[in-house]
Write a protein that holds these residues in place. Structure first.
Motif, PDB file in Angstrom:
ATOM      1  N   ARG A   1       0.844  -1.190   0.000  1.00 12.70           N
ATOM      2  CA  ARG A   1       0.000   0.000   0.000  1.00 12.70           C
ATOM      3  C   ARG A   1       0.882   1.243   0.000  1.00 12.70           C
ATOM      4  NH1 ARG A   1      -5.101  -0.482   2.530  1.00 12.70           N
ATOM      5  NH2 ARG A   1      -5.283   1.764   2.122  1.00 12.70           N
ATOM      6  N   ASN A   2       0.268   2.365  -0.328  1.00 14.65           N
ATOM      7  CA  ASN A   2       0.947   3.659  -0.223  1.00 14.65           C
ATOM      8  C   ASN A   2       0.935   4.092   1.244  1.00 14.65           C
ATOM      9  OD1 ASN A   2       0.956   3.524  -3.017  1.00 14.65           O
ATOM     10  ND2 ASN A   2      -0.874   4.798  -3.236  1.00 14.65           N
ATOM     11  N   VAL A   3       2.091   4.541   1.741  1.00 12.11           N
ATOM     12  CA  VAL A   3       2.213   4.876   3.157  1.00 12.11           C
ATOM     13  C   VAL A   3       2.966   6.191   3.320  1.00 12.11           C
ATOM     14  CG1 VAL A   3       3.065   4.129   5.418  1.00 12.11           C
ATOM     15  CG2 VAL A   3       2.274   2.417   3.766  1.00 12.11           C
ATOM     16  N   ARG A   4       2.524   6.997   4.289  1.00  9.76           N
ATOM     17  CA  ARG A   4       3.240   8.223   4.653  1.00  9.76           C
ATOM     18  C   ARG A   4       3.589   8.172   6.137  1.00  9.76           C
ATOM     19  NH1 ARG A   4       0.347  13.289   2.896  1.00  9.76           N
ATOM     20  NH2 ARG A   4       1.511  12.824   0.997  1.00  9.76           N
ATOM     21  N   LEU A   5       4.807   8.583   6.434  1.00 10.59           N
ATOM     22  CA  LEU A   5       5.250   8.648   7.825  1.00 10.59           C
ATOM     23  C   LEU A   5       5.937   9.984   8.060  1.00 10.59           C
ATOM     24  CD1 LEU A   5       5.759   7.519  10.618  1.00 10.59           C
ATOM     25  CD2 LEU A   5       7.677   6.208   9.704  1.00 10.59           C
ATOM     26  N   THR A   6       5.354  10.783   8.950  1.00 11.11           N
ATOM     27  CA  THR A   6       5.912  12.088   9.313  1.00 11.11           C
ATOM     28  C   THR A   6       6.261  12.078  10.790  1.00 11.11           C
ATOM     29  OG1 THR A   6       4.532  13.194   7.650  1.00 11.11           O
ATOM     30  CG2 THR A   6       5.496  14.571   9.375  1.00 11.11           C
ATOM     31  N   LEU A   7       7.466  12.481  11.103  1.00 13.63           N
ATOM     32  CA  LEU A   7       7.879  12.571  12.501  1.00 13.63           C
ATOM     33  C   LEU A   7       7.435  13.898  13.101  1.00 13.63           C
ATOM     34  CD1 LEU A   7      11.520  11.151  12.362  1.00 13.63           C
ATOM     35  CD2 LEU A   7       9.385   9.921  12.761  1.00 13.63           C
ATOM     36  N   GLU A   8       7.021  13.860  14.336  1.00  8.96           N
ATOM     37  CA  GLU A   8       6.700  15.091  15.047  1.00  8.96           C
ATOM     38  C   GLU A   8       7.992  15.769  15.496  1.00  8.96           C
ATOM     39  OE1 GLU A   8       2.305  14.353  16.926  1.00  8.96           O
ATOM     40  OE2 GLU A   8       4.013  13.760  18.155  1.00  8.96           O
ATOM     41  N   ARG A   9       7.876  17.039  15.878  1.00  6.05           N
ATOM     42  CA  ARG A   9       9.059  17.801  16.275  1.00  6.05           C
ATOM     43  C   ARG A   9       9.805  17.117  17.420  1.00  6.05           C
ATOM     44  NH1 ARG A   9      12.130  21.138  13.668  1.00  6.05           N
ATOM     45  NH2 ARG A   9      10.231  22.034  12.779  1.00  6.05           N
ATOM     46  N   LYS A  10       9.086  16.649  18.416  1.00  3.93           N
ATOM     47  CA  LYS A  10       9.760  16.024  19.557  1.00  3.93           C
ATOM     48  C   LYS A  10      10.489  14.754  19.125  1.00  3.93           C
ATOM     49  CE  LYS A  10       5.758  13.304  21.124  1.00  3.93           C
ATOM     50  NZ  LYS A  10       4.825  13.030  22.233  1.00  3.93           N
ATOM     51  N   GLN A  11       9.967  14.056  18.109  1.00  3.01           N
ATOM     52  CA  GLN A  11      10.625  12.837  17.646  1.00  3.01           C
ATOM     53  C   GLN A  11      11.915  13.143  16.896  1.00  3.01           C
ATOM     54  OE1 GLN A  11       7.199  11.287  15.507  1.00  3.01           O
ATOM     55  NE2 GLN A  11       6.915   9.679  17.043  1.00  3.01           N
ATOM     56  N   MET A  12      12.021  14.344  16.350  1.00  2.00           N
ATOM     57  CA  MET A  12      13.252  14.713  15.659  1.00  2.00           C
ATOM     58  C   MET A  12      14.404  14.939  16.636  1.00  2.00           C
ATOM     59  SD  MET A  12      11.681  17.025  12.561  1.00  2.00           S
ATOM     60  CE  MET A  12      13.250  17.714  12.107  1.00  2.00           C
ATOM     61  N   PHE A  13      14.082  15.015  17.936  1.00  3.76           N
ATOM     62  CA  PHE A  13      15.129  15.095  18.944  1.00  3.76           C
ATOM     63  C   PHE A  13      15.627  13.703  19.340  1.00  3.76           C
ATOM     64  CE2 PHE A  13      13.510  19.323  19.207  1.00  3.76           C
ATOM     65  CZ  PHE A  13      14.527  20.103  19.736  1.00  3.76           C
ATOM     66  N   SER A  14      15.077  12.655  18.742  1.00  2.55           N
ATOM     67  CA  SER A  14      15.552  11.301  19.013  1.00  2.55           C
ATOM     68  C   SER A  14      16.697  10.921  18.087  1.00  2.55           C
ATOM     69  CB  SER A  14      14.399  10.292  18.881  1.00  2.55           C
ATOM     70  OG  SER A  14      13.888  10.273  17.555  1.00  2.55           O
ATOM     71  N   PHE A  15      17.114  11.840  17.252  1.00  5.31           N
ATOM     72  CA  PHE A  15      18.277  11.630  16.387  1.00  5.31           C
ATOM     73  C   PHE A  15      18.799  13.008  15.988  1.00  5.31           C
ATOM     74  CE2 PHE A  15      14.703  12.086  13.551  1.00  5.31           C
ATOM     75  CZ  PHE A  15      15.184  12.828  12.490  1.00  5.31           C
ATOM     76  N   SER A  16      19.814  13.049  15.142  1.00  6.29           N
ATOM     77  CA  SER A  16      20.155  14.287  14.453  1.00  6.29           C
ATOM     78  C   SER A  16      20.713  15.390  15.340  1.00  6.29           C
ATOM     79  CB  SER A  16      18.901  14.805  13.724  1.00  6.29           C
ATOM     80  OG  SER A  16      19.201  15.871  12.871  1.00  6.29           O
ATOM     81  N   HIS A  17      21.890  15.130  15.961  1.00  3.21           N
ATOM     82  CA  HIS A  17      22.460  16.178  16.808  1.00  3.21           C
ATOM     83  C   HIS A  17      23.962  16.322  16.605  1.00  3.21           C
ATOM     84  CE1 HIS A  17      23.167  12.581  19.339  1.00  3.21           C
ATOM     85  NE2 HIS A  17      24.162  13.267  19.878  1.00  3.21           N
ATOM     86  N   ARG A  18      24.436  17.545  16.900  1.00  6.77           N
ATOM     87  CA  ARG A  18      25.874  17.802  16.967  1.00  6.77           C
ATOM     88  C   ARG A  18      26.364  17.300  18.326  1.00  6.77           C
ATOM     89  NH1 ARG A  18      28.630  21.757  14.071  1.00  6.77           N
ATOM     90  NH2 ARG A  18      26.830  23.157  13.907  1.00  6.77           N
ATOM     91  N   PRO A  19      27.463  16.537  18.340  1.00  6.46           N
ATOM     92  CA  PRO A  19      27.857  15.876  19.585  1.00  6.46           C
ATOM     93  C   PRO A  19      28.439  16.827  20.629  1.00  6.46           C
ATOM     94  CG  PRO A  19      29.483  15.473  17.868  1.00  6.46           C
ATOM     95  CD  PRO A  19      28.330  16.170  17.215  1.00  6.46           C
ATOM     96  N   GLN A  20      28.312  16.412  21.877  1.00  4.94           N
ATOM     97  CA  GLN A  20      29.043  17.067  22.958  1.00  4.94           C
ATOM     98  C   GLN A  20      30.540  16.951  22.665  1.00  4.94           C
ATOM     99  OE1 GLN A  20      27.544  15.500  26.927  1.00  4.94           O
ATOM    100  NE2 GLN A  20      26.583  14.044  25.549  1.00  4.94           N
TER     101      GLN A  20
END
Length: 751
Positions: free
Chosen positions: A270-289
């Motif tokens: 089937r055709n599927v769409r998945l959009t992450l919410e803003r808070k979920q984008m904090f579960s990845f994607s960071h500049r390290p300490q």
């Protein structure tokens, strides 16, 4: 076969600008496809441990829910455990969800709910019941510095090499130097927050074929990833990303919503769409300490004698994510005695990923603040100190630069800013109740170029069509590529079309590293020249052609015509050439690539200098960046307007990095506490005042066919240090932790 430039060098507005501001542009989560299902991710609420049980019965029985995927029922992945799947990011290993019940970081995706609409999927996700077995974890870099180790050797370290070997006897030189500084810097976590949320829309075409609309900086990269992981033929996976609402490194890797969305579409057909919410984008994607220790020394003449830079960064439990942090001073300042280190501490966090000027903005902040402190000890003006230690050749490789106009950046930037008005005594400049501080710093970034393939063709209407798989993440790529192509054929912008953002088009690397103009732009030049030769050959072969008596270099392309340079009456329109070709388009596909053999003898870099004024309230110690100038040397500037926009954006981000942007990590809970744009502070319009950009003329005939270097990163590298140095000049207090909070200035009040 040359002609006068018509478009290159002009400050043209973005060609897609109207589509974006009117809402006509469709992003990954906007495409309307029939019979669409919607997904919602369930994220782990613990930081480390195992899933003991996961009960989806209530969620699955909720009206509208189609399927729920967990590690217990997920489909087999074709390449989950194969070694070649370990390198599926540039460079690195992408986290693949639902492998098993092990939890490696807080917010880890552990289930996917698929329903007939988004709200149903989101609500049903709250009905999933999970029991965990928690395990001890470590997320705090500062508490675990003793566990630092060198990165594991492999492809990642080959692509991002370790620091250079020591030179001379640093410890002896440092101890014997009359002037020396030892500093220690702490950099907090920053998270990517592009305006466009990460989203994927997968259209199931049947027989395992997928058309994917994805938020990505690399259509081909994600095409290869999906094909490898799910065992599909590359030609059966098409990834499109014509519009990307900001990325800055967050879209270099395939993110987990792409994996889950493609998995669901293949399994459900089937055709599927998945959009992450803003808070979920904090579960990845960071500049390290990062934790950095620097020791710089100089002699009584103000010449640097020793450079030592040790950096410790964070990585995840499942890969060594590497940045180049500690090597940059060795490419700016000549010193006979050097020592550089870079180590990692594995923590229970999602793997860090590249964020605009990765490594460079972290390392250069510490370097340029340490240089400022050493200049102060020497009682030498910070700008003069850098000019005294100016390197005409790359100190690290001992090779000449293809071009280097950093000196001109210093001079023109200082003149534009009014650096000569600076009183060197800290705290001596004021305006009413405001302390005034001036600070400056240097910037350097690699001048990358990747291989790229371009198809160039002349249509039946005599128009030029250029095709390449690259994306445009808002940097002006569409406009700049169109300008380059237009000039190569002497055409107006309106007579050129650039097709991009589609993995079906000829090969392009991901858009990152400030490399796309040099990569795809050069490929356009190569393809255009090949196409012109092909057109000349065809025209000369025509019966009674007046062109056959002329040498190829006497023929030019202007105004939609092919003509003899000194006899313009001898001409033929591009449209007439196609008519003579029986209406068939004439095309060619060619590869542009770096001249590796020639460039082995040289060092390649972009340079900048930033000058900043801050105002600090004498009592409250609130900090305001009132003026800033960034001078940039980046070879030929194709479009001054879009290039200026890139540097201004970097300057705003610099303000954010220095004074605002920080993700607060609670090491007791192992989670980020401010995963939203209300508490993750970034600048607003009222924070941004008089920012200006100066492009220094830099002619580089060696770097590539266009003489261009990228500008995406260079504007972010110098200014955070310049802000920090300006704060010291205003207050006499040095802050060694980013971002700088005004309460640090309240600890030792200045009268």
């Amino acid at each position: 076969m040359t002609q006068d430039n018509n478009a290159v060098g002009k400050p043209l507005s973005r060609l897609e600008g109207k589509a974006k501001v009117t809402g006509e542009a469709a992003y990954a989560g906007d495409y309307q496809v029939p019979n669409l299902l919607y997904g919602y991710v369930v994220n782990s609420t613990i930081t480390k441990g195992k899933i003991v049980s996961i009960d989806v019965s209530d969620a699955k029985s909720y009206n509208g829910v189609i399927a729920i995927f967990t590690h217990e029922n997920r489909p087999d992945y074709a390449s989950l455990d194969l070694k070649h799947a370990d390198m599926d990011a540039p460079p690195g290993k992408v986290f693949k969800p639902l492998q098993n019940g092990d939890i490696k970081f807080h917010g880890q995706p552990i289930a996917l709910v698929v329903a007939t609409d988004f709200e149903t999927a989101r609500y049903a996700s709250t009905l999933v019941k999970i029991k965990y077995e928690e395990q001890p974890f470590e997320t705090d870099l500062e508490k675990n510095l003793g566990r630092a180790r060198e990165p594991k050797k492999g492809l990642a370290t080959a692509l991002k090499p370790p620091p250079p070997k020591p030179k001379g006897d640093f410890e002896k030189a440092y101890e014997q130097s009359p002037f020396k500084v030892s500093t220690e810097f702490i950099h907090g976590t920053e998270h990517h927050n592009p305006i466009e949320l990460f989203a994927t829309t997968v259209v199931y075409e049947g027989d395992g074929k997928l058309t994917i609309y994805d938020k990505t900086q690399g259509t081909v990269n994600n095409q290869v990833y999906v094909a490898n992981v799910f065992g599909l033929h590359y030609k059966d996976v098409r990834v499109l990303a014509p519009y990307v609402g900001g990325a800055f490194g967050s879209g270099l890797r395939p993110q987990y919503q792409l994996f889950l969305c493609a998995m669901a579409a293949l399994e459900l057909k089937r055709n599927v769409r998945l959009t992450l919410e803003r808070k979920q984008m904090f579960s990845f994607s960071h500049r390290p300490q990062a934790h950095q220790i620097l020791k710089f020394s100089a002699d009584k003449e103000g010449m640097v004698t020793g450079l030592s830079h040790a950096a410790i960064g964070e990585t995840s439990l499942y890969e060594d994510n590497i940045e180049i942090v500690s090597s940059w001073s060795n490419r700016l300042y000549p010193a006979e005695n050097t020592h550089f280190e870079y180590k990692l501490v594995p923590l229970c966090l999602h793997s860090p990923i590249d964020m605009r000027a990765p490594g460079g903005s972290t390392g250069m902040h510490a370097i340029e603040c340490t240089m400022d402190e050493l200049a102060f000890k020497l009682n030498v003006d910070p700008l003069e100190f850098r000019l005294r230690n100016y390197a005409e050749m790359d100190p690290e490789s001992e090779k000449p630069f293809t071009s280097k106009a950093l000196r001109e950046c210093y001079i023109k930037g200082a003149e534009k800013f009014g650096w000569h008005q600076r009183n060197p005594i800290p705290g001596s400049m004021s305006k009413g109740n405001k302390l005034i501080g001036y600070g400056m710093a240097s910037g350097i970034w690699d001048a990358y170029q990747f291989p790229a393939r371009v198809e160039a063709s002349i249509s039946s209407q005599g128009k030029l069509l250029i095709s390449n798989a690259t994306t445009d993440i808002g940097t002006g790529t569409l406009t700049v590529m169109t300008q380059i192509a237009a000039d190569e054929f002497g055409l107006s912008i309106q007579d050129v079309s650039f097709v991009y953002g589609d993995s079906k088009q000829p090969f392009s690397m991901f858009q990152g590293g400030s490399a796309i103009t040099a990569s795809t732009g050069v490929a356009i030049v190569v393809a255009a020249k090949a196409l012109k030769k092909k057109l000349i050959k065809k025209v000369k072969a025509l019966a009674n052609s007046p062109f056959h008596v002329f040498q190829d270099d006497a023929i030019v392309f202007r105004g939609g015509k092919m003509m003899v340079k000194h006899e313009p009456s001898v001409s033929i329109s591009l449209e007439e050439i196609i008519v003579a070709n029986k209406g068939r388009a004439i095309k060619t596909t060619n590869m542009g690539k770096p001249h590796l053999l020639k460039l082995r003898k040289y060092s390649k870099a972009t340079h900048s200098a930033a000058f900043v004024e801050v105002e600090i309230d004498r009592e409250l110690k609130t900090i305001n960046v009132t003026r800033a100038v960034t001078a940039v040397a980046a070879g030929k500037i194709i479009n001054p307007k879009t290039a200026r926009s890139q540097i201004l954006g970097s300057m705003v981000w610099s303000l954010s990095k220095a004074l605002r942007e920080e993700t607060i990590l609670d090491s007791t809970l192992g989670k980020y506490m401010n995963p939203n744009l209300a508490e993750y502070h970034i600048p607003v319009h009222a924070d941004v005042h008089d920012f200006d950009v100066v492009f220094v003329e830099e002619k580089d005939e060696l770097i590539n066919e266009l003489g261009v270097k990228g500008v995406g990163e260079i504007g972010l590298i110098a200014m955070p240090a310049a802000i920090t140095n300006a704060i010291f000049h205003a207050t006499g207090k040095r802050i060694y932790k980013l971002p700088i909070h005004f309460d640090e200035l309240l600890k030792d009040r200045i009268a």
